[in-house]
Design a protein around this motif. Structure first.
Motif, PDB file in Angstrom:
ATOM      1  N   HIS A   1      94.013 -31.476  45.406  1.00 36.96           N
ATOM      2  CA  HIS A   1      93.158 -30.580  45.212  1.00 36.96           C
ATOM      3  C   HIS A   1      93.359 -29.284  45.325  1.00 36.96           C
ATOM      4  O   HIS A   1      92.807 -28.227  44.513  1.00 36.96           O
ATOM      5  N   HIS A   2      94.107 -28.810  46.248  1.00 38.73           N
ATOM      6  CA  HIS A   2      94.743 -27.497  46.503  1.00 38.73           C
ATOM      7  C   HIS A   2      95.384 -26.953  45.265  1.00 38.73           C
ATOM      8  O   HIS A   2      95.144 -25.670  44.944  1.00 38.73           O
ATOM      9  N   LEU A   3      96.209 -27.662  44.696  1.00 41.55           N
ATOM     10  CA  LEU A   3      96.853 -27.090  43.526  1.00 41.55           C
ATOM     11  C   LEU A   3      96.087 -27.092  42.280  1.00 41.55           C
ATOM     12  O   LEU A   3      96.408 -26.157  41.479  1.00 41.55           O
ATOM     13  N   VAL A   4      95.183 -28.117  42.283  1.00 41.70           N
ATOM     14  CA  VAL A   4      94.336 -27.684  40.878  1.00 41.70           C
ATOM     15  C   VAL A   4      93.435 -26.582  41.044  1.00 41.70           C
ATOM     16  O   VAL A   4      93.244 -25.779  40.200  1.00 41.70           O
ATOM     17  N   VAL A   5      92.910 -26.313  42.238  1.00 44.04           N
ATOM     18  CA  VAL A   5      92.261 -25.078  42.763  1.00 44.04           C
ATOM     19  C   VAL A   5      92.942 -23.925  42.259  1.00 44.04           C
ATOM     20  O   VAL A   5      92.581 -22.735  41.778  1.00 44.04           O
ATOM     21  N   ALA A   6      94.139 -23.686  42.615  1.00 43.62           N
ATOM     22  CA  ALA A   6      95.030 -22.664  42.435  1.00 43.62           C
ATOM     23  C   ALA A   6      95.293 -22.485  41.016  1.00 43.62           C
ATOM     24  O   ALA A   6      95.185 -21.138  40.460  1.00 43.62           O
ATOM     25  N   ARG A   7      95.591 -23.802  40.110  1.00 40.66           N
ATOM     26  CA  ARG A   7      95.672 -23.520  38.851  1.00 40.66           C
ATOM     27  C   ARG A   7      94.367 -22.815  38.121  1.00 40.66           C
ATOM     28  O   ARG A   7      94.337 -22.031  37.299  1.00 40.66           O
ATOM     29  N   LEU A   8      93.297 -23.609  38.505  1.00 44.24           N
ATOM     30  CA  LEU A   8      91.972 -23.172  37.753  1.00 44.24           C
ATOM     31  C   LEU A   8      91.657 -21.904  38.135  1.00 44.24           C
ATOM     32  O   LEU A   8      90.927 -20.994  37.298  1.00 44.24           O
ATOM     33  N   ALA A   9      91.736 -21.131  39.154  1.00 43.44           N
ATOM     34  CA  ALA A   9      91.386 -19.842  39.757  1.00 43.44           C
ATOM     35  C   ALA A   9      92.026 -18.766  38.584  1.00 43.44           C
ATOM     36  O   ALA A   9      91.513 -17.707  38.730  1.00 43.44           O
ATOM     37  N   GLU A  10      93.236 -19.198  38.067  1.00 46.53           N
ATOM     38  CA  GLU A  10      93.945 -18.094  37.353  1.00 46.53           C
ATOM     39  C   GLU A  10      93.210 -18.167  35.818  1.00 46.53           C
ATOM     40  O   GLU A  10      93.617 -17.225  35.103  1.00 46.53           O
ATOM     41  N   ARG A  11      92.461 -18.981  35.571  1.00 45.17           N
ATOM     42  CA  ARG A  11      91.724 -18.970  34.137  1.00 45.17           C
ATOM     43  C   ARG A  11      90.917 -17.663  34.045  1.00 45.17           C
ATOM     44  O   ARG A  11      90.259 -17.299  35.114  1.00 45.17           O
ATOM     45  N   ARG A  12      91.035 -17.009  32.889  1.00 43.16           N
ATOM     46  CA  ARG A  12      90.113 -15.839  32.492  1.00 43.16           C
ATOM     47  C   ARG A  12      89.698 -14.650  33.639  1.00 43.16           C
ATOM     48  O   ARG A  12      88.590 -14.758  34.138  1.00 43.16           O
ATOM     49  N   PRO A  13      90.872 -14.192  33.986  1.00 44.88           N
ATOM     50  CA  PRO A  13      90.807 -13.101  35.052  1.00 44.88           C
ATOM     51  C   PRO A  13      89.751 -11.834  34.413  1.00 44.88           C
ATOM     52  O   PRO A  13      89.003 -11.326  35.182  1.00 44.88           O
ATOM     53  N   ASP A  14      89.617 -11.801  33.212  1.00 41.98           N
ATOM     54  CA  ASP A  14      88.932 -10.918  32.453  1.00 41.98           C
ATOM     55  C   ASP A  14      87.378 -10.828  33.068  1.00 41.98           C
ATOM     56  O   ASP A  14      86.561 -10.040  32.628  1.00 41.98           O
ATOM     57  N   THR A  15      86.697 -12.112  33.225  1.00 39.25           N
ATOM     58  CA  THR A  15      85.501 -12.271  33.554  1.00 39.25           C
ATOM     59  C   THR A  15      85.107 -11.751  35.081  1.00 39.25           C
ATOM     60  O   THR A  15      84.082 -11.688  35.333  1.00 39.25           O
ATOM     61  N   GLY A  16      86.239 -11.437  35.780  1.00 41.53           N
ATOM     62  CA  GLY A  16      85.975 -10.826  37.287  1.00 41.53           C
ATOM     63  C   GLY A  16      85.119 -11.911  38.131  1.00 41.53           C
ATOM     64  O   GLY A  16      85.552 -12.918  38.082  1.00 41.53           O
ATOM     65  N   ARG A  17      84.231 -11.259  38.690  1.00 40.54           N
ATOM     66  CA  ARG A  17      83.502 -12.193  39.743  1.00 40.54           C
ATOM     67  C   ARG A  17      82.386 -12.938  39.308  1.00 40.54           C
ATOM     68  O   ARG A  17      81.300 -13.013  39.918  1.00 40.54           O
ATOM     69  N   ASP A  18      82.800 -13.696  38.409  1.00 37.74           N
ATOM     70  CA  ASP A  18      81.584 -14.500  37.855  1.00 37.74           C
ATOM     71  C   ASP A  18      81.574 -15.810  38.640  1.00 37.74           C
ATOM     72  O   ASP A  18      82.422 -16.471  38.991  1.00 37.74           O
ATOM     73  N   PRO A  19      80.379 -15.619  39.287  1.00 35.42           N
ATOM     74  CA  PRO A  19      79.883 -16.988  40.108  1.00 35.42           C
ATOM     75  C   PRO A  19      79.951 -18.250  39.371  1.00 35.42           C
ATOM     76  O   PRO A  19      79.754 -19.332  40.224  1.00 35.42           O
ATOM     77  N   LEU A  20      79.730 -18.588  37.976  1.00 37.16           N
ATOM     78  CA  LEU A  20      79.660 -19.426  37.424  1.00 37.16           C
ATOM     79  C   LEU A  20      81.391 -20.044  37.079  1.00 37.16           C
ATOM     80  O   LEU A  20      81.380 -20.912  36.192  1.00 37.16           O
ATOM     81  N   HIS A  21      82.159 -19.351  37.494  1.00 40.15           N
ATOM     82  CA  HIS A  21      83.530 -19.738  37.118  1.00 40.15           C
ATOM     83  C   HIS A  21      83.831 -21.039  37.388  1.00 40.15           C
ATOM     84  O   HIS A  21      83.413 -21.749  38.427  1.00 40.15           O
ATOM     85  N   GLU A  22      84.893 -21.812  36.643  1.00 42.36           N
ATOM     86  CA  GLU A  22      84.981 -23.309  36.868  1.00 42.36           C
ATOM     87  C   GLU A  22      85.635 -23.534  38.054  1.00 42.36           C
ATOM     88  O   GLU A  22      85.687 -24.563  38.374  1.00 42.36           O
ATOM     89  N   VAL A  23      86.532 -22.584  38.535  1.00 45.77           N
ATOM     90  CA  VAL A  23      87.111 -22.882  39.913  1.00 45.77           C
ATOM     91  C   VAL A  23      86.178 -23.161  40.921  1.00 45.77           C
ATOM     92  O   VAL A  23      86.097 -24.072  41.964  1.00 45.77           O
ATOM     93  N   TYR A  24      84.923 -22.564  41.027  1.00 46.45           N
ATOM     94  CA  TYR A  24      83.918 -22.709  41.893  1.00 46.45           C
ATOM     95  C   TYR A  24      83.156 -24.060  41.683  1.00 46.45           C
ATOM     96  O   TYR A  24      82.765 -24.737  42.526  1.00 46.45           O
TER      97      TYR A  24
END
Length: 316
Positions: free
Chosen positions: A161-184
């Motif tokens: 789960h930690h590995l997947v979270v680390a990978r997902l967090a790197e998606r779409r950095p251009d959206t900034g602090r999007d509270p709806l980002h898929e990692v959350y």
């Protein structure tokens, strides 16, 4: 008055501090030293005793496999015991780390993991090895497929789960602090799906730190995590409170990799400005700091940890 913080372990040079991936598993650290000298029988006994405690087995095999000579000693073990699933899995994980260091073929590592998976179909660890490789070298589709294979065998697998979270967090950095980002969304879903006593309750905190890392690397957050304010909005505070409350009620020191969760939670509480709560967590961490998340983004983790711990202890 709070007690002074415990010593932080040894260092090899003044600026080259030692981070032990064995964490607080003293038996694992001892066996790793024996394996480095070619005494693989101790590793065999340790893994036999670990049985199907999949999180602990994965942690122990990954730590043993990181050693520079592990592949050679696993080969020796296989010569003596060709049917050993433990030896085959250790060899596979050692090849994964060799590939991640650029010293071995990634294809050879994948083949070794699949051989180990065929030998022990119920064991998620060979699939964890493949996921470790895909986290850095694979496509998003590969990461998803491999995570599904791990989860099929152990739905609460902590490291996966930690590995997947680390990978997902790197998606779409251009959206900034999007509270709806898929990692959350992923972290919240995993925490909700897990039993009440599962350490995956801390996964939303991990997601928050990993997203900060991705944004800071992209230049969209301050390189100073405290100054960034990333941990102080309403949503973040709710996530931190829920995870800290879980820790107060459910945390047990006998969980494998529990120090990883403690480090993420202490980092979050310190960045949030909750010094008393951070100090309680630092007290439980003792010398077992982990580079993540203290190194985020590109910081000296030892210096960051010591500074945060001193500030937390000094304010309570």
């Amino acid at each position: 008055m709070s007690p002074p913080p415990p010593p932080l372990g040894r260092s090899r040079r003044r600026t080259d501090h030692f981070f032990d991936p064995a964490l607080d598993d003293a038996e694992l650290a001892d066996v790793r030293g024996q394996l480095a000298q070619g005494r693989w029988t101790r590793a065999r006994s340790l893994l036999t005793a670990t049985g199907d405690d999949w999180d602990r087995r994965g942690h122990r095999l990954v730590v043993l496999a990181e050693g520079a000579g592990s592949a050679a000693w696993a080969d020796d073990w296989l010569l003596a015991e060709p049917e050993s699933a433990d030896a085959l899995t250790l060899l596979a994980c050692a090849h994964v780390f060799g590939a991640l260091r650029g010293k071995k073929s990634a294809d050879r590592a994948r083949e070794a993991c699949r051989r180990a998976a065929a030998r022990a179909p119920a064991d998620p660890t060979p699939w964890l090895g493949l996921l470790l490789l895909a986290r850095s070298l694979g496509t998003e589709e590969e990461v998803t497929q491999l995570f599904d294979q791990v989860r099929l065998r152990h739905p609460e697998h902590h490291h996966a789960h930690h590995l997947v979270v680390a990978r997902l967090a790197e998606r779409r950095p251009d959206t900034g602090r999007d509270p709806l980002h898929e990692v959350y969304d992923f972290a919240a879903w995993a925490a909700e799906q897990a039993p009440a006593d599962s350490p995956l309750a801390v996964l939303p905190v991990v997601a928050h730190a990993e997203r900060y890392r991705a944004l800071a690397v992209a230049g969209r957050e301050s390189p100073d995590p405290v100054a960034s304010g990333h941990w102080t909005d309403r949503r973040a505070r709710q996530v931190m409170k829920a995870a800290f409350d879980w820790w107060l009620e459910w945390e047990h020191e006998d969980r494998p990799r529990h120090c990883v969760d403690l480090n993420f939670l202490a980092h979050a509480k310190f960045c949030e400005g909750r010094s008393a709560e951070a100090a309680a967590l630092f007290g439980r961490i003792g010398p077992h700091l982990t580079p993540a998340p203290w190194s985020y983004p590109g910081r000296d983790p030892h210096q960051a940890f010591v500074a945060a711990r001193s500030a937390a202890f000094g304010s309570v």
